[in-house]
Design an enzyme around this catalytic site. Structure first.
Site, mmCIF file in Angstrom:
data_model
loop_
_atom_site.group_PDB
_atom_site.id
_atom_site.type_symbol
_atom_site.label_atom_id
_atom_site.label_comp_id
_atom_site.label_asym_id
_atom_site.label_seq_id
_atom_site.Cartn_x
_atom_site.Cartn_y
_atom_site.Cartn_z
ATOM 1 N N GLN A 8 -3.436 -5.221 6.039
ATOM 2 C CA GLN A 8 -3.306 -4.128 7.013
ATOM 3 C C GLN A 8 -4.262 -4.391 8.171
ATOM 4 O O GLN A 8 -5.477 -4.227 8.028
ATOM 5 C CB GLN A 8 -3.591 -2.775 6.332
ATOM 6 C CG GLN A 8 -2.485 -2.363 5.372
ATOM 7 C CD GLN A 8 -2.891 -1.256 4.418
ATOM 8 O OE1 GLN A 8 -3.874 -1.389 3.677
ATOM 9 N NE2 GLN A 8 -2.150 -0.160 4.406
ATOM 10 N N HIS A 13 -1.033 11.581 -2.994
ATOM 11 C CA HIS A 13 -0.841 10.213 -3.466
ATOM 12 C C HIS A 13 -2.163 9.441 -3.506
ATOM 13 O O HIS A 13 -2.235 8.364 -4.060
ATOM 14 C CB HIS A 13 0.136 9.491 -2.541
ATOM 15 C CG HIS A 13 -0.441 9.313 -1.169
ATOM 16 N ND1 HIS A 13 -0.648 10.371 -0.305
ATOM 17 C CD2 HIS A 13 -0.905 8.212 -0.539
ATOM 18 C CE1 HIS A 13 -1.206 9.906 0.803
ATOM 19 N NE2 HIS A 13 -1.366 8.611 0.694
ATOM 20 N N ASP A 14 -3.196 9.996 -2.875
ATOM 21 C CA ASP A 14 -4.486 9.307 -2.830
ATOM 22 C C ASP A 14 -5.441 9.820 -3.911
ATOM 23 O O ASP A 14 -5.155 10.767 -4.622
ATOM 24 C CB ASP A 14 -5.121 9.465 -1.446
ATOM 25 C CG ASP A 14 -4.570 8.450 -0.439
ATOM 26 O OD1 ASP A 14 -4.123 7.375 -0.863
ATOM 27 O OD2 ASP A 14 -4.598 8.756 0.761
ATOM 28 N N GLU A 55 -5.110 13.390 8.930
ATOM 29 C CA GLU A 55 -5.576 12.935 7.620
ATOM 30 C C GLU A 55 -6.971 12.352 7.809
ATOM 31 O O GLU A 55 -7.146 11.169 8.059
ATOM 32 C CB GLU A 55 -4.647 11.870 7.019
ATOM 33 C CG GLU A 55 -4.972 11.577 5.560
ATOM 34 C CD GLU A 55 -5.483 10.162 5.247
ATOM 35 O OE1 GLU A 55 -5.962 9.941 4.132
ATOM 36 O OE2 GLU A 55 -5.423 9.285 6.112
ATOM 37 N N ARG A 95 2.201 13.178 10.366
ATOM 38 C CA ARG A 95 0.930 13.079 9.650
ATOM 39 C C ARG A 95 0.184 11.873 10.204
ATOM 40 O O ARG A 95 0.604 10.734 10.020
ATOM 41 C CB ARG A 95 1.185 12.890 8.155
ATOM 42 C CG ARG A 95 -0.056 12.585 7.326
ATOM 43 C CD ARG A 95 0.387 12.127 5.942
ATOM 44 N NE ARG A 95 -0.703 11.852 5.027
ATOM 45 C CZ ARG A 95 -1.379 10.695 4.963
ATOM 46 N NH1 ARG A 95 -1.114 9.706 5.788
ATOM 47 N NH2 ARG A 95 -2.321 10.528 4.061
ATOM 48 N N ASP A 109 -2.174 9.210 10.105
ATOM 49 C CA ASP A 109 -2.847 8.529 9.001
ATOM 50 C C ASP A 109 -4.182 7.927 9.450
ATOM 51 O O ASP A 109 -4.286 7.375 10.539
ATOM 52 C CB ASP A 109 -1.916 7.412 8.501
ATOM 53 C CG ASP A 109 -2.478 6.670 7.314
ATOM 54 O OD1 ASP A 109 -2.698 7.324 6.282
ATOM 55 O OD2 ASP A 109 -2.692 5.454 7.415
ATOM 56 N N ASP A 123 0.824 -1.205 0.000
ATOM 57 C CA ASP A 123 0.000 0.000 0.000
ATOM 58 C C ASP A 123 0.868 1.269 0.000
ATOM 59 O O ASP A 123 0.639 2.196 0.783
ATOM 60 C CB ASP A 123 -0.954 0.007 1.203
ATOM 61 C CG ASP A 123 -2.035 1.091 1.069
ATOM 62 O OD1 ASP A 123 -2.267 1.567 -0.051
ATOM 63 O OD2 ASP A 123 -2.642 1.455 2.106
ATOM 64 N N HIS A 148 -3.230 0.833 11.835
ATOM 65 C CA HIS A 148 -3.000 -0.581 11.518
ATOM 66 C C HIS A 148 -1.514 -0.854 11.367
ATOM 67 O O HIS A 148 -0.729 0.050 11.129
ATOM 68 C CB HIS A 148 -3.713 -0.944 10.216
ATOM 69 C CG HIS A 148 -3.503 0.083 9.134
ATOM 70 N ND1 HIS A 148 -4.417 1.086 8.886
ATOM 71 C CD2 HIS A 148 -2.482 0.310 8.275
ATOM 72 C CE1 HIS A 148 -3.977 1.858 7.913
ATOM 73 N NE2 HIS A 148 -2.791 1.429 7.520
ATOM 74 N N ARG A 169 -4.470 4.137 -7.888
ATOM 75 C CA ARG A 169 -3.765 5.329 -7.390
ATOM 76 C C ARG A 169 -2.331 5.380 -7.911
ATOM 77 O O ARG A 169 -1.714 6.440 -7.940
ATOM 78 C CB ARG A 169 -3.768 5.351 -5.854
ATOM 79 C CG ARG A 169 -5.134 5.672 -5.255
ATOM 80 C CD ARG A 169 -5.116 5.555 -3.745
ATOM 81 N NE ARG A 169 -4.800 4.204 -3.317
ATOM 82 C CZ ARG A 169 -4.566 3.856 -2.049
ATOM 83 N NH1 ARG A 169 -4.627 4.757 -1.092
ATOM 84 N NH2 ARG A 169 -4.288 2.606 -1.731
HETATM 85 C C1 GLC Z 1 -4.381 6.743 4.226
HETATM 86 C C2 GLC Z 1 -3.311 6.840 3.172
HETATM 87 C C3 GLC Z 1 -3.624 5.873 2.086
HETATM 88 C C4 GLC Z 1 -3.648 4.492 2.669
HETATM 89 C C5 GLC Z 1 -4.574 4.418 3.862
HETATM 90 C C6 GLC Z 1 -4.309 3.191 4.638
HETATM 91 O O1 GLC Z 1 -5.605 7.125 3.753
HETATM 92 O O2 GLC Z 1 -3.232 8.147 2.692
HETATM 93 O O3 GLC Z 1 -2.709 5.965 1.044
HETATM 94 O O4 GLC Z 1 -4.073 3.597 1.694
HETATM 95 O O5 GLC Z 1 -4.405 5.471 4.757
HETATM 96 O O6 GLC Z 1 -3.097 3.317 5.337
HETATM 97 C C1 GLC Z 2 -8.673 7.383 3.558
HETATM 98 C C2 GLC Z 2 -10.054 7.906 3.229
HETATM 99 C C3 GLC Z 2 -10.518 7.503 1.894
HETATM 100 C C4 GLC Z 2 -9.331 7.473 1.026
HETATM 101 C C5 GLC Z 2 -8.513 6.298 1.451
HETATM 102 C C6 GLC Z 2 -7.246 6.198 0.718
HETATM 103 O O1 GLC Z 2 -8.511 7.127 4.886
HETATM 104 O O2 GLC Z 2 -11.020 7.747 4.178
HETATM 105 O O3 GLC Z 2 -11.479 8.357 1.391
HETATM 106 O O4 GLC Z 2 -9.724 7.349 -0.288
HETATM 107 O O5 GLC Z 2 -8.300 6.281 2.806
HETATM 108 O O6 GLC Z 2 -7.544 5.819 -0.546
#
Ligand code: GLC
Ligand code: GLC
Length: 654
Positions: free
Chosen positions: A262, A400-401, A336, A292, A294, A151, A194, A525
């Protein structure tokens, strides 16, 4: 707990009970007096709050005192071990608590391997960051990860070691030091919702160790998972339906909100809270300025709820914040939370996360580009931009998302838009299916049951550059570049730390090759996580035509210039922002005021010229003569302002 005592008294008594343990720790570590005194002064200040938070989370446990002691010891030990230069910075930041709200703050984010291979080589790019004007650098997760799919680094198998392909912890420390010396803050992820399935804790759980099985949500059959599922959303429905994964080795179900590898941590267990505190403070001591946080929305689960944004999630983060005040007082948290805007702001306060992504603004900027109208973004900004004192937004366009359309349906209804239908339209528009669309995005996590979908794609591809290049149409290329500059004109001025996803400043297009890598093929992504294209920086390169280079240069130079100008306009610091009513649905206008400095921004989202009355600008406080900082054009109020297609102007008094 003794029910006869009130919480403040209980806190005081517990504090006294803990004092000898603390003293034993000072003794055994040989900590000097200053260090001890600093910690204890802060502890006196923070303790009543910290105690209450931990009491709320874990007060009903018979071993509550034991866990308190462990938690406090972890913090004290980490403070003792904190390197001297970081302690010095801490002392400084206690008095300069708003340092991150300055107009001088400009951020960038990158993947170490995709940008420069490894941490050693990344150090050589510091001059590039300075040249661009960055003062904040977010390195995407760079820790040891599971083999195969991970991931993008978010499946961590060891928080205390760096992925050997990228370097070592010492490389990270060295880089942090170099960045600090260059005036650039280091931002790293704290992935605490996680761990990877091959993290030591998960492995012990798999080996049947009951202590570590309590670190995760593990169930022998579907009874509990099925009950939870009734109220859960699916985050990655194309990976696997539902939120649980069957583990063959254990013959049990594991809670996995994201990918199947995860494993969600169980914060109802205070041992998990303490263990992750240790990892967090270890990270802080490597030289991180901002963590950050997450996936904050998901850290607490409760039967019968969505298990997102629960009150206890806030309590956990606030407790971590209080502990950071003790052990790494200069450290800041960035949230985030990519959720409904009402929920996003709940994570933001000096006591929780001082900084937060602004996903609503991000989504609505793309929404405005698609519709050429500004009514929804104005409606949202009119009541959602202000934040508590000593906090700030991070304003970004791409990361990145994926892009999710997380605007509020009531905001939409207020301006006559049906939220559900509008999301369908935006998804069609950004996947290039809507007639006349300029965007080349692709779907992410299409849920066939709910119709929900998010969008992947690089900024340039979403803004029309890919299409324009394919059609080799100069007018379309020009429009695409103007769109990108327009968006930056807003994120760099509206209030907050602008954050660039590095590579975007060169207009990098979608990378369709990701599908060839089996570890990436199922996650679109990766289309917007291409390698840095260093060849664009060169004068001559066999794979870059002069015309292509000219386009890239124009983009880079414009962005670099805007960053430079931003840093000279005190009005853009902080968050003070007021919308300027323009009576033109295509133009967004707002003023920024700071002390005596005043800036008015006008942004035309239409592909046609638009005019704005000079009088409006005058009454918004600029007087009779003013200048656009970006083009150096001067205006006077007796004339109307003519905005070119997608033009953005930053007006200041002359
Ligand atoms: C956050 C990250 C995303 C990841 C997810 C699980 O949303 O930005 O890239 O897939 O968390 O860790
Ligand atoms: C994040 C968000 C979701 C996002 C994803 C990463 O925690 O909740 O909207 O797209 O994880 O892709």
């Amino acid at each position: 707990m003794n029910n006869l005592l009130d919480v403040p008294t209980e806190a005081l008594l517990t504090r006294r009970r803990l004092q000898p343990r603390l003293e034993a720790l000072w003794e055994s570590t040989g900590a000097d007096e200053v260090i001890v005194e600093e910690f204890e002064t802060r502890l006196d200040e923070v303790w009543p709050r910290l105690f209450r938070l931990l009491l709320e989370l874990y007060g009903d446990r018979y071993d509550f005192f034991y866990h308190l002691e462990q938690i406090l010891q972890t913090a004290a030990q980490s403070w003792v071990e904190r390197p001297d230069d970081l302690k010095k910075l801490d002392r400084h930041r206690i008095y300069e608590e708003d340092w991150f709200r300055s107009e001088k703050m400009v951020g960038g984010a990158l993947y170490v391997d995709l940008f420069s291979e490894n941490l050693g080589k990344l150090r050589q790019s510091i001059s590039y960051f300075k040249d661009l004007g960055l003062s904040y650098l977010h390195l995407m997760p760079l820790f040891a990860v599971r083999p195969g799919d991970n991931d993008g680094g978010y499946a961590i198998s060891n928080y205390r070691s760096v992925d050997p392909r990228l370097g070592t912890i010492d490389d990270l420390r060295d880089l942090g030091r170099d960045l600090r010396e260059s005036g650039i803050s280091l931002v790293l992820d704290f992935v605490f919702n996680h761990t990877s399935d091959d993290h030591e804790w998960a492995q012990k759980a798999q080996g049947g160790d009951p202590e570590f099985q309590q670190y995760y949500y593990i169930y022998p059959d579907r009874t509990m998972p099925d009950q939870y599922e009734r109220t859960l959303r699916e985050i990655f429905p194309t990976v696997r339906r539902g939120n649980f994964t069957w583990h063959d080795g254990m013959q049990q179900w594991v809670w996995t909100t994201f990918n199947s590898y995860q494993w969600d941590l169980r914060y109802t267990n205070p041992a998990v809270f303490r263990a992750m505190l240790g990892e967090m403070l270890f990270l802080a001591n490597t030289g991180v300025d901002i963590l950050r946080l997450d996936a904050v929305a998901f850290i607490w689960k409760k039967m019968g709820t969505s298990c997102e944004n629960l009150p206890e999630a806030h309590t956990v983060i606030q407790a971590y914040n209080a502990l950071a005040r003790l052990a790494a007082p200069g450290l800041l948290f960035k949230s985030e939370a990519i959720v409904h805007p009402d929920d996003v702001v709940r994570y933001i306060s000096p006591e929780e996360c001082q900084i937060s992504y602004n996903p609503t603004l991000m989504a609505l900027l793309w929404e405005s580009l698609a519709t050429r109208e500004t009514k929804l973004i104005r409606q949202s900004l009119s009541h959602r931009h202000q934040l508590p004192k000593h906090t700030i937004w991070v304003n970004y366009l791409r990361c990145h998302d994926d892009i999710g359309w997380t605007f509020d349906d009531n905001d939409a209804a207020q301006v006559g838009i049906n939220g559900f239908d509008h999301r369908q339209f935006l998804n069609q528009f950004y996947t290039g299916q809507f007639p006349g669309s300029f965007a080349h995005g692709v779907p992410f996590q299409h849920n066939i049951d709910t119709g929900d979908m998010r969008i992947s794609g690089t900024m340039a591809s979403l803004a029309g550059l890919e299409q324009a290049m394919q059609l080799d149409d100069d007018r379309l290329k020009d429009l695409a570049i103007r769109r990108i500059i327009l968006l930056h004109g807003i994120t760099l001025s509206i209030g907050g730390i602008p954050l660039l996803y590095l590579g975007e400043e060169w207009g990098i297009l979608n990378d369709y090759d990701f599908v060839r890598d089996p570890a990436k093929a199922n996650d679109t992504r990766w289309i917007h996580r291409p390698k840095m294209r260093w060849e664009y920086l060169e004068e001559h390169h066999e794979h870059v035509t002069p015309e292509d280079r000219a386009i890239r240069r124009r983009l880079f130079n414009s962005i670099q210039r805007m960053i430079k100008i931003r840093k000279e306009v005190p009005a853009v610091s902080g968050l003070n922002m007021e919308l300027v009513p323009l009576y033109n649905q295509h133009v967004l206008g707002y003023s920024r005021i700071n002390d005596s400095d005043r800036l008015i921004v006008l942004a035309n989202f239409s592909d046609y010229p638009q005019s704005v009355s000079g009088n409006i600008v005058r009454t918004a406080g600029l007087g009779r003569f003013f200048e656009d900082q970006l083009s150096n054009t001067t205006y006077q109020t007796s004339h109307d302002l003519e905005l070119q297609p997608y033009e953005v102007v930053w007006l200041r008094r002359v």
